[in-house]
Design an enzyme around this catalytic site. Structure first.
Site, PDB file in Angstrom:
ATOM      1  N   GLN A 181       0.838  -1.199   0.000  1.00 25.32           N
ATOM      2  CA  GLN A 181       0.000   0.000   0.000  1.00 25.32           C
ATOM      3  C   GLN A 181       0.875   1.252   0.000  1.00 25.32           C
ATOM      4  O   GLN A 181       0.351   2.362  -0.070  1.00 25.32           O
ATOM      5  CB  GLN A 181      -0.878   0.012   1.265  1.00 25.32           C
ATOM      6  CG  GLN A 181      -1.821  -1.177   1.344  1.00 25.32           C
ATOM      7  CD  GLN A 181      -2.573  -1.217   2.674  1.00 25.32           C
ATOM      8  OE1 GLN A 181      -1.990  -1.239   3.752  1.00 25.32           O
ATOM      9  NE2 GLN A 181      -3.880  -1.220   2.593  1.00 25.32           N
ATOM     10  N   ASP A 201       6.382   4.607  -1.480  1.00 27.94           N
ATOM     11  CA  ASP A 201       7.749   5.098  -1.270  1.00 27.94           C
ATOM     12  C   ASP A 201       8.811   4.313  -2.025  1.00 27.94           C
ATOM     13  O   ASP A 201       9.991   4.688  -1.992  1.00 27.94           O
ATOM     14  CB  ASP A 201       8.069   5.101   0.235  1.00 27.94           C
ATOM     15  CG  ASP A 201       7.817   3.738   0.898  1.00 27.94           C
ATOM     16  OD1 ASP A 201       7.982   2.697   0.242  1.00 27.94           O
ATOM     17  OD2 ASP A 201       7.443   3.734   2.092  1.00 27.94           O
ATOM     18  N   HIS A 215      -1.294   1.534  -4.417  1.00 24.96           N
ATOM     19  CA  HIS A 215      -1.617   2.964  -4.445  1.00 24.96           C
ATOM     20  C   HIS A 215      -0.674   3.754  -5.339  1.00 24.96           C
ATOM     21  O   HIS A 215      -0.601   4.972  -5.236  1.00 24.96           O
ATOM     22  CB  HIS A 215      -1.593   3.529  -3.019  1.00 24.96           C
ATOM     23  CG  HIS A 215      -2.650   2.913  -2.139  1.00 24.96           C
ATOM     24  ND1 HIS A 215      -2.650   3.029  -0.772  1.00 24.96           N
ATOM     25  CD2 HIS A 215      -3.740   2.176  -2.451  1.00 24.96           C
ATOM     26  CE1 HIS A 215      -3.699   2.372  -0.273  1.00 24.96           C
ATOM     27  NE2 HIS A 215      -4.363   1.848  -1.269  1.00 24.96           N
ATOM     28  N   CYS A 262       2.361  17.827 -23.693  1.00 27.22           N
ATOM     29  CA  CYS A 262       1.131  18.496 -24.140  1.00 27.22           C
ATOM     30  C   CYS A 262       0.821  19.760 -23.337  1.00 27.22           C
ATOM     31  O   CYS A 262      -0.171  20.430 -23.613  1.00 27.22           O
ATOM     32  CB  CYS A 262      -0.048  17.512 -24.065  1.00 27.22           C
ATOM     33  SG  CYS A 262      -0.683  17.264 -22.401  1.00 27.22           S
ATOM     34  N   GLY A 291       2.667  -4.397   8.861  1.00 25.03           N
ATOM     35  CA  GLY A 291       2.622  -2.946   8.993  1.00 25.03           C
ATOM     36  C   GLY A 291       1.383  -2.295   8.442  1.00 25.03           C
ATOM     37  O   GLY A 291       1.438  -1.157   7.989  1.00 25.03           O
ATOM     38  N   SER A 292       0.257  -2.985   8.505  1.00 25.55           N
ATOM     39  CA  SER A 292      -0.987  -2.351   8.081  1.00 25.55           C
ATOM     40  C   SER A 292      -2.086  -2.666   9.075  1.00 25.55           C
ATOM     41  O   SER A 292      -2.260  -3.817   9.467  1.00 25.55           O
ATOM     42  CB  SER A 292      -1.407  -2.845   6.693  1.00 25.55           C
ATOM     43  OG  SER A 292      -2.650  -2.265   6.338  1.00 25.55           O
ATOM     44  N   SER A 293      -2.823  -1.643   9.466  1.00 29.13           N
ATOM     45  CA  SER A 293      -3.987  -1.871  10.317  1.00 29.13           C
ATOM     46  C   SER A 293      -5.191  -2.233   9.442  1.00 29.13           C
ATOM     47  O   SER A 293      -6.262  -2.516   9.951  1.00 29.13           O
ATOM     48  CB  SER A 293      -4.293  -0.623  11.135  1.00 29.13           C
ATOM     49  OG  SER A 293      -4.560   0.454  10.276  1.00 29.13           O
TER      50      SER A 293
HETATM   51 ZN    ZN Z   1       0.416  15.586 -21.345  1.00 31.64          ZN
END
Ligand code: ZN
Length: 289
Positions: free
Chosen positions: A111, A114, A129, A197, A234-236
């Site tokens: 999740q 980093d 994520h 663009c 390391g996730s709740s």
């Molecule tokens: Zn663009």
């Protein structure tokens, strides 16, 4: 009262014994969250001592619609980036990379945004994520490295760059944090545009109000379903994006093991639960598998 270091070390070793007993000889999928990166200095807004996420996380709708919202986001991101990307993988990331190399576990599903698993040597990481290390154009889809965007932001905003280096109020800021820049530092901020663009850039992460892309979810389900056990670190599991995999593993009768400081939403599904720092637990686990 906080437990002493010795008490935590003892808990980590006892926990690793229990994990090894439950996991040894099984194929293991791995799901990680912010708690594995706190030992690298990246804050976990749901960990012990905090009760909520970052105070004012920008929602996707606001980001897409509001020029001033985007300016606020990028100003904070520019100031926090050097410290964020200087974070290094810790013992927990290294232990998981080693376990993957030895064939003991699968590649992490994370999740986190980093990229510290990859920095430790993990390959084929699924980033639920996304990653803060990449930027995407909302208009044409072009991808760019965050480092390159940072160079343009610094060139566009020399006064803020000066403040980042020398102003104590700016030094508190992190790109994913809840410290806002004072208005005086935010004035006249110039965002970077897409080189192809001229369109609107956004970090390639899932904002509040967005969903994890369906193909990423499908890949992660496939990994969880193919394994005989799921190790959560390391996730709740407060957010559904991670919780659903634990629920699926449980539905399929897989062994679920959780390493996390403090209670979490998946605890009822876990056959082993270790409440100790991830770095020490995973290092001890790597010695036992
Ligand atoms: Zn663009």
């Amino acid at each position: 009262m906080q437990p002493s270091d010795a008490a935590l070390a003892a808990r980590a070793h006892a926990g690793a014994d229990a994990l090894a007993l439950a996991l040894r000889g099984r194929t293991i999928a791995v799901l990680t969250g912010a708690g594995i990166s706190t030992e690298s200095g990246i804050p976990d807004y749901r960990g012990p001592g905090t009760t909520a996420r970052a105070r004012n996380p920008i929602r996707f709708a606001e980001y897409a619609a509001s020029e001033s919202g985007r300016a606020r986001y990028w100003a904070r991101a520019m100031v926090g980036w050097p410290r964020f990307c200087a974070a290094e993988p810790n013992a927990g990331h290294h232990a998981l990379a080693q376990l993957q190399r030895r064939g003991c576990t699968g590649a992490p599903i994370t999740q986190n945004v980093d990229a510290l698993h990859q920095a430790a040597g993990s390959t084929d990481v699924i980033e639920l994520h996304g990653t803060l290390h990449r930027v995407r154009c909302l208009d044409c889809g072009a991808l760019e490295s965050r480092h390159d965007v940072q160079a343009r932001l610094v060139a566009h905003n020399p006064a803020l760059e000066h403040a980042r280096r020398f102003d104590p109020e700016a030094r508190e800021v992190r790109p994913d944090g809840d410290v806002e820049l004072p208005a005086r530092l935010l004035a006249d901020f110039v965002v970077a545009a897409c080189l192809r663009c001229g369109g609107t850039l956004k970090p390639d992460v899932v904002f509040f109000g967005e969903s994890v892309p369906a193909e990423v979810v499908a890949d992660a389900y496939a990994r969880v379903e193919a394994a005989e056990a799921l190790l959560v670190v390391g996730s709740s599991l407060a957010v559904f994006s991670g919780y659903r995999f634990v629920r699926r593993a449980h539905e399929l009768g897989r062994t679920v093991a959780i390493v996390n400081l403090g209670p979490g939403r998946g605890d009822a599904y876990a056959s082993v639960r270790v409440d100790a720092p991830a770095g020490a637990v995973l290092t001890a686990l790597a010695e036992r598998l």
